[in-house]
Write a protein that holds these residues in place. Structure first.
Motif, PDB file in Angstrom:
ATOM      1  N   THR A  28       0.837  -1.184   0.000  1.00  0.00           N
ATOM      2  CA  THR A  28       0.000   0.000   0.000  1.00  0.00           C
ATOM      3  C   THR A  28       0.874   1.236   0.000  1.00  0.00           C
ATOM      4  OG1 THR A  28      -1.675  -1.200   1.243  1.00  0.00           O
ATOM      5  CG2 THR A  28      -1.861   1.209   1.158  1.00  0.00           C
ATOM      6  N   PHE A  29       0.858   1.947  -1.099  1.00  0.00           N
ATOM      7  CA  PHE A  29       1.742   3.094  -1.289  1.00  0.00           C
ATOM      8  C   PHE A  29       1.561   4.134  -0.217  1.00  0.00           C
ATOM      9  CE2 PHE A  29       4.314   6.042  -3.432  1.00  0.00           C
ATOM     10  CZ  PHE A  29       3.642   7.229  -3.663  1.00  0.00           C
ATOM     11  N   LYS A  30       0.342   4.365   0.196  1.00  0.00           N
ATOM     12  CA  LYS A  30       0.065   5.478   1.097  1.00  0.00           C
ATOM     13  C   LYS A  30       0.630   5.239   2.491  1.00  0.00           C
ATOM     14  CE  LYS A  30      -4.540   4.010   2.618  1.00  0.00           C
ATOM     15  NZ  LYS A  30      -4.133   3.841   4.025  1.00  0.00           N
ATOM     16  N   ASP A  31       1.116   4.052   2.784  1.00  0.00           N
ATOM     17  CA  ASP A  31       1.674   3.779   4.106  1.00  0.00           C
ATOM     18  C   ASP A  31       3.106   4.295   4.252  1.00  0.00           C
ATOM     19  OD1 ASP A  31       0.070   0.524   4.430  1.00  0.00           O
ATOM     20  OD2 ASP A  31      -0.631   2.545   4.898  1.00  0.00           O
ATOM     21  N   TYR A  32       3.714   4.707   3.170  1.00  0.00           N
ATOM     22  CA  TYR A  32       5.139   5.027   3.183  1.00  0.00           C
ATOM     23  C   TYR A  32       5.414   6.517   3.074  1.00  0.00           C
ATOM     24  CZ  TYR A  32       5.735   0.071   2.142  1.00  0.00           C
ATOM     25  OH  TYR A  32       5.700  -1.290   2.187  1.00  0.00           O
ATOM     26  N   PHE A  47      20.733  13.037   0.242  1.00  0.00           N
ATOM     27  CA  PHE A  47      19.302  13.301   0.313  1.00  0.00           C
ATOM     28  C   PHE A  47      18.930  14.496  -0.554  1.00  0.00           C
ATOM     29  CE2 PHE A  47      15.148  13.719   2.067  1.00  0.00           C
ATOM     30  CZ  PHE A  47      14.935  15.079   2.247  1.00  0.00           C
ATOM     31  N   VAL A  48      17.772  14.404  -1.212  1.00  0.00           N
ATOM     32  CA  VAL A  48      17.270  15.513  -2.029  1.00  0.00           C
ATOM     33  C   VAL A  48      15.957  16.038  -1.450  1.00  0.00           C
ATOM     34  CG1 VAL A  48      16.440  16.215  -4.306  1.00  0.00           C
ATOM     35  CG2 VAL A  48      18.369  14.627  -4.110  1.00  0.00           C
ATOM     36  N   SER A  49      14.957  15.162  -1.370  1.00  0.00           N
ATOM     37  CA  SER A  49      13.630  15.601  -0.947  1.00  0.00           C
ATOM     38  C   SER A  49      12.865  14.425  -0.349  1.00  0.00           C
ATOM     39  CB  SER A  49      12.825  16.139  -2.136  1.00  0.00           C
ATOM     40  OG  SER A  49      13.469  17.191  -2.795  1.00  0.00           O
ATOM     41  N   ALA A  50      11.866  14.750   0.484  1.00  0.00           N
ATOM     42  CA  ALA A  50      11.007  13.716   1.048  1.00  0.00           C
ATOM     43  C   ALA A  50       9.593  14.261   1.219  1.00  0.00           C
ATOM     44  CB  ALA A  50      11.549  13.226   2.383  1.00  0.00           C
ATOM     45  N   VAL A  51       8.629  13.344   1.224  1.00  0.00           N
ATOM     46  CA  VAL A  51       7.221  13.704   1.399  1.00  0.00           C
ATOM     47  C   VAL A  51       6.572  12.658   2.287  1.00  0.00           C
ATOM     48  CG1 VAL A  51       6.588  12.526  -0.774  1.00  0.00           C
ATOM     49  CG2 VAL A  51       5.059  14.255   0.208  1.00  0.00           C
ATOM     50  N   THR A  52       5.753  13.112   3.245  1.00  0.00           N
ATOM     51  CA  THR A  52       5.069  12.184   4.130  1.00  0.00           C
ATOM     52  C   THR A  52       3.972  11.426   3.397  1.00  0.00           C
ATOM     53  OG1 THR A  52       3.624  13.980   4.831  1.00  0.00           O
ATOM     54  CG2 THR A  52       5.540  13.496   6.221  1.00  0.00           C
ATOM     55  N   TRP A  53       3.419  10.438   4.063  1.00  0.00           N
ATOM     56  CA  TRP A  53       2.461   9.538   3.418  1.00  0.00           C
ATOM     57  C   TRP A  53       1.242  10.282   2.885  1.00  0.00           C
ATOM     58  CZ3 TRP A  53      -2.563   8.800   5.174  1.00  0.00           C
ATOM     59  CH2 TRP A  53      -2.856   9.405   6.407  1.00  0.00           C
ATOM     60  N   SER A  54       0.822  11.342   3.567  1.00  0.00           N
ATOM     61  CA  SER A  54      -0.358  12.079   3.127  1.00  0.00           C
ATOM     62  C   SER A  54      -0.024  13.151   2.095  1.00  0.00           C
ATOM     63  CB  SER A  54      -1.022  12.748   4.320  1.00  0.00           C
ATOM     64  OG  SER A  54      -0.178  13.775   4.820  1.00  0.00           O
ATOM     65  N   ARG A 100       9.055   2.896   5.748  1.00  0.00           N
ATOM     66  CA  ARG A 100       7.832   2.358   6.343  1.00  0.00           C
ATOM     67  C   ARG A 100       7.333   3.165   7.537  1.00  0.00           C
ATOM     68  NH1 ARG A 100       9.516  -3.832   6.978  1.00  0.00           N
ATOM     69  NH2 ARG A 100      11.459  -2.787   7.523  1.00  0.00           N
ATOM     70  N   THR A 101       8.174   4.038   8.072  1.00  0.00           N
ATOM     71  CA  THR A 101       7.671   4.921   9.120  1.00  0.00           C
ATOM     72  C   THR A 101       7.017   6.121   8.464  1.00  0.00           C
ATOM     73  OG1 THR A 101       9.750   6.131   9.277  1.00  0.00           O
ATOM     74  CG2 THR A 101       9.508   4.182  10.654  1.00  0.00           C
ATOM     75  N   ARG A 102       6.381   6.951   9.247  1.00  0.00           N
ATOM     76  CA  ARG A 102       5.577   8.012   8.640  1.00  0.00           C
ATOM     77  C   ARG A 102       6.130   9.415   8.815  1.00  0.00           C
ATOM     78  NH1 ARG A 102      -0.844   6.651   8.687  1.00  0.00           N
ATOM     79  NH2 ARG A 102      -0.692   4.760   7.425  1.00  0.00           N
ATOM     80  N   GLY A 103       7.260   9.564   9.401  1.00  0.00           N
ATOM     81  CA  GLY A 103       7.827  10.904   9.537  1.00  0.00           C
ATOM     82  C   GLY A 103       8.798  11.203   8.418  1.00  0.00           C
ATOM     83  N   ILE A 104       9.137  12.465   8.277  1.00  0.00           N
ATOM     84  CA  ILE A 104      10.134  12.859   7.279  1.00  0.00           C
ATOM     85  C   ILE A 104      11.498  12.298   7.683  1.00  0.00           C
ATOM     86  CG2 ILE A 104      11.473  14.825   6.440  1.00  0.00           C
ATOM     87  CD1 ILE A 104       8.907  14.652   4.976  1.00  0.00           C
TER      88      ILE A 104
END
Length: 124
Positions: A28-32, A47-54, A100-104
């Motif tokens: 499930t993509f939205k979990d990551y 590192f370049v960029s990151a986005v939370t699951w939502s 798999r965690t939800r923070g940046i």
């Protein structure tokens, strides 16, 4: 089995734009939390960029802030990196990764799954 596949790399002149895509399958993509990293020749991956699951929180490295924009479409299981005002120093292999965690997360060790990478070359 989680798979990440990047696309959209290529050769562009300085000042130009590219949009990278990363499609995830297998879970499930939205979990990551999702991220982009890059590795230039002779350098370590960074590192370049990151986005939370939502998609509600994004974070960019200082070197790309104001030029790159990360986003995701959970209905398409796809993440994007819009790269504008490209510079020769942006030349690298770009990798997408899933956490798999939800923070940046900016540390590579936080990410559990990686794509194979897509080459971005910016000519001067």
């Amino acid at each position: 089995q989680v798979q990440l596949v990047e696309s959209g790399g290529g050769l562009v002149q300085a000042g130009g734009s590219l949009r990278l895509s990363c499609e995830i399958s297998g879970r499930t993509f939205k979990d990551y939390t999702m991220g982009w990293f890059r590795q230039a020749p002779g350098k370590e991956r960074e590192f370049v960029s990151a986005v939370t699951w939502s998609g509600g929180i994004t974070y960019h490295a200082d070197s790309v802030k104001g030029r790159f924009t990360i986003s995701r479409d959970n209905t398409k299981n796809t993440m994007y990196l819009q790269m504008n005002s490209l510079k020769p120093e942006d030349t690298a292999v770009y990798y997408c990764a899933a956490d798999r965690t939800r923070g940046i997360a900016t540390a590579q060790a936080r990410y559990d799954y990686w794509g194979q990478g897509t080459q971005v070359t910016v000519s001067s």
